[in-house]
Design a protein around this motif. Structure first.
Motif, mmCIF file in Angstrom:
data_model
loop_
_atom_site.group_PDB
_atom_site.id
_atom_site.type_symbol
_atom_site.label_atom_id
_atom_site.label_comp_id
_atom_site.label_asym_id
_atom_site.label_seq_id
_atom_site.Cartn_x
_atom_site.Cartn_y
_atom_site.Cartn_z
ATOM 1 N N SER A 69 10.140 10.694 -1.968
ATOM 2 C CA SER A 69 9.565 9.667 -1.111
ATOM 3 C C SER A 69 8.061 9.573 -1.333
ATOM 4 N N TRP A 70 7.525 8.423 -0.993
ATOM 5 C CA TRP A 70 6.091 8.177 -1.110
ATOM 6 C C TRP A 70 5.443 8.331 0.259
ATOM 7 N N SER A 71 4.199 8.807 0.256
ATOM 8 C CA SER A 71 3.429 8.916 1.493
ATOM 9 C C SER A 71 1.949 8.879 1.152
ATOM 10 N N LEU A 72 1.149 8.828 2.185
ATOM 11 C CA LEU A 72 -0.276 9.062 2.002
ATOM 12 C C LEU A 72 -0.442 10.530 1.645
ATOM 13 N N PRO A 73 -1.533 10.904 0.981
ATOM 14 C CA PRO A 73 -1.736 12.335 0.725
ATOM 15 C C PRO A 73 -1.947 13.087 2.035
ATOM 16 N N GLY A 74 -1.342 14.256 2.124
ATOM 17 C CA GLY A 74 -1.465 15.057 3.328
ATOM 18 C C GLY A 74 -0.380 16.095 3.409
ATOM 19 N N GLY A 75 -0.300 16.769 4.549
ATOM 20 C CA GLY A 75 0.717 17.797 4.726
ATOM 21 C C GLY A 75 0.524 18.559 6.018
ATOM 22 N N ALA A 76 1.234 19.667 6.115
ATOM 23 C CA ALA A 76 1.264 20.453 7.338
ATOM 24 C C ALA A 76 -0.052 21.190 7.589
ATOM 25 N N HIS A 132 -12.236 0.515 -4.115
ATOM 26 C CA HIS A 132 -13.068 -0.702 -4.102
ATOM 27 C C HIS A 132 -12.253 -1.972 -4.364
ATOM 28 N N LEU A 133 -11.020 -1.837 -4.848
ATOM 29 C CA LEU A 133 -10.154 -2.992 -5.081
ATOM 30 C C LEU A 133 -9.242 -3.278 -3.885
ATOM 31 N N GLY A 134 -9.374 -2.462 -2.825
ATOM 32 C CA GLY A 134 -8.545 -2.635 -1.640
ATOM 33 C C GLY A 134 -7.190 -1.964 -1.739
ATOM 34 N N GLN A 135 -6.991 -1.147 -2.766
ATOM 35 C CA GLN A 135 -5.724 -0.445 -2.939
ATOM 36 C C GLN A 135 -5.740 0.870 -2.156
ATOM 37 N N PHE A 136 -4.527 1.361 -1.843
ATOM 38 C CA PHE A 136 -4.367 2.573 -1.064
ATOM 39 C C PHE A 136 -3.808 3.693 -1.942
ATOM 40 N N LEU A 137 -4.330 4.900 -1.755
ATOM 41 C CA LEU A 137 -3.866 6.043 -2.525
ATOM 42 C C LEU A 137 -2.597 6.605 -1.896
ATOM 43 N N MET A 138 -1.547 6.722 -2.730
ATOM 44 C CA MET A 138 -0.279 7.263 -2.257
ATOM 45 C C MET A 138 0.244 8.289 -3.253
ATOM 46 N N VAL A 139 1.038 9.232 -2.732
ATOM 47 C CA VAL A 139 1.613 10.283 -3.569
ATOM 48 C C VAL A 139 3.129 10.256 -3.431
ATOM 49 N N ALA A 194 2.050 -0.647 -0.036
ATOM 50 C CA ALA A 194 1.786 0.401 0.953
ATOM 51 C C ALA A 194 2.573 0.134 2.230
ATOM 52 N N ASN A 195 2.595 -1.103 2.678
ATOM 53 C CA ASN A 195 3.353 -1.454 3.879
ATOM 54 C C ASN A 195 4.849 -1.222 3.684
ATOM 55 N N GLU A 196 5.339 -1.540 2.497
ATOM 56 C CA GLU A 196 6.754 -1.331 2.178
ATOM 57 C C GLU A 196 7.107 0.156 2.185
ATOM 58 N N TYR A 207 6.835 2.926 9.020
ATOM 59 C CA TYR A 207 6.569 3.501 10.342
ATOM 60 C C TYR A 207 5.246 3.029 10.908
ATOM 61 N N HIS A 208 4.364 2.433 10.101
ATOM 62 C CA HIS A 208 3.177 1.756 10.635
ATOM 63 C C HIS A 208 3.605 0.313 10.861
#
Length: 135
Positions: free
Chosen positions: A27-34, A14-21, A110-112, A116-117
């Motif tokens: 390295s940092w990324s969005l949550p996810g995997g194979a 709700h604050l406009g922040q992005f969840l990253m792991v 998040a952009n930093e 690759y986006h």
């Protein structure tokens, strides 16, 4: 080269922040995997986000597709990024051998962390390509 499908979830609070792991302290990324054998992309992103963050999510559609060749591992990876919303749960690390940190980050950070986006993460929010698993 071996083809590998990878899924990520872009989740905004709700604050406009992005969840990253942070993956294994590297390295940092969005949550996810194979994606596992006989698993749909949508099921994979729901499973991976839960395994990495403890959150149950709803995938809303694909917002980006990226592709890369990794010569050192011999993998040809296709990355599918889903827009997602949190259904329930509290953020916590379930598997500390894989994920060493979880943070909500501002859009600039998040952009930093995701160069690759090329146009940044902002255009990905609200833009959805429908995803349908055909039975």
């Amino acid at each position: 080269m071996k083809r590998v499908d990878v899924v990520y979830a872009i989740i905004q609070n709700h604050l406009g922040q992005f969840l990253m792991v942070e993956n294994e302290g590297k390295s940092w990324s969005l949550p996810g995997g194979a994606v596992e054998a006989n698993e749909t992309l949508e099921a994979a992103v729901v499973r991976e986000v839960y395994e990495e963050t403890g959150l149950s999510i709803e995938a809303k559609g694909i917002v980006a597709i990226n592709e890369a060749f990794f010569k050192e591992s011999g993998n040809h990876a296709i990355f599918f990024t889903f827009n997602a919303t949190v259904r329930e749960g509290n953020v916590h690390i379930i598997n500390p051998e894989e994920i060493t940190n979880i943070q909500w980050v501002e859009v600039e950070k998040a952009n930093e962390l995701m160069p690759y986006h090329v146009n940044g993460v902002e255009p990905l929010i609200g833009q959805i390509i429908p995803y349908t698993y055909q039975k």
